[in-house]
Design an enzyme around this catalytic site. Structure first.
Site, PDB file in Angstrom:
ATOM      1  N   LEU A 193       0.823  -1.207   0.000  1.00 35.53           N
ATOM      2  CA  LEU A 193       0.000   0.000   0.000  1.00 35.53           C
ATOM      3  C   LEU A 193       0.857   1.256   0.000  1.00 35.53           C
ATOM      4  O   LEU A 193       1.679   1.442   0.878  1.00 35.53           O
ATOM      5  CB  LEU A 193      -0.920   0.017   1.221  1.00 35.53           C
ATOM      6  CG  LEU A 193      -1.876  -1.159   1.361  1.00 35.53           C
ATOM      7  CD1 LEU A 193      -2.577  -1.101   2.700  1.00 35.53           C
ATOM      8  CD2 LEU A 193      -2.891  -1.151   0.235  1.00 35.53           C
ATOM      9  N   ASP A 194       0.664   2.092  -0.984  1.00 35.78           N
ATOM     10  CA  ASP A 194       1.305   3.404  -1.044  1.00 35.78           C
ATOM     11  C   ASP A 194       2.772   3.348  -0.654  1.00 35.78           C
ATOM     12  O   ASP A 194       3.219   4.008   0.274  1.00 35.78           O
ATOM     13  CB  ASP A 194       0.548   4.407  -0.168  1.00 35.78           C
ATOM     14  CG  ASP A 194      -0.896   4.530  -0.608  1.00 35.78           C
ATOM     15  OD1 ASP A 194      -1.134   4.557  -1.830  1.00 35.78           O
ATOM     16  OD2 ASP A 194      -1.780   4.566   0.251  1.00 35.78           O
ATOM     17  N   LYS A 195       3.521   2.557  -1.391  1.00 35.84           N
ATOM     18  CA  LYS A 195       4.912   2.289  -1.028  1.00 35.84           C
ATOM     19  C   LYS A 195       5.772   3.543  -0.875  1.00 35.84           C
ATOM     20  O   LYS A 195       6.735   3.537  -0.150  1.00 35.84           O
ATOM     21  CB  LYS A 195       5.539   1.335  -2.037  1.00 35.84           C
ATOM     22  CG  LYS A 195       5.669   1.917  -3.433  1.00 35.84           C
ATOM     23  CD  LYS A 195       6.258   0.907  -4.374  1.00 35.84           C
ATOM     24  CE  LYS A 195       6.336   1.519  -5.768  1.00 35.84           C
ATOM     25  NZ  LYS A 195       6.899   0.618  -6.706  1.00 35.84           N
TER      26      LYS A 195
END
Length: 87
Positions: free
Chosen positions: A11-13
């Protein structure tokens, strides 16, 4: 039988680096499809130091990183996510 966790999505690295794991392969396939088709909403919870003002609400913008900066009122300076090496 025993199943190993399956990595579904990072998620949303660029901001949080949170990993989404599924316990079972079938769940991993279903979750992967939700991300692929963008048929999913994300909700973020935050842990804060002190009490935010206002105490609740919505932030409708992209998240960006900050670096510690004692000259800023809140102690952090926002940096552009695509700024490589420039701070």
């Amino acid at each position: 039988g025993e199943h190993r966790p399956v990595l579904v999505h990072r998620l949303d690295k660029d901001t949080s680096g949170v990993l989404l794991l599924a316990k079972y392969p079938k769940a991993a396939a279903q979750l992967s499809e939700k991300f692929r088709s963008r048929d999913m909403s994300k909700v973020y919870w935050a842990i804060t130091v002190g009490v935010p003002n206002p105490p609740f609400g919505q932030i409708r913008c992209w998240m960006v990183k900050g670096i510690e900066d004692e000259n800023e009122e809140d102690g952090y300076r926002v940096i552009h996510p695509k700024a490589r090496g420039r701070r």
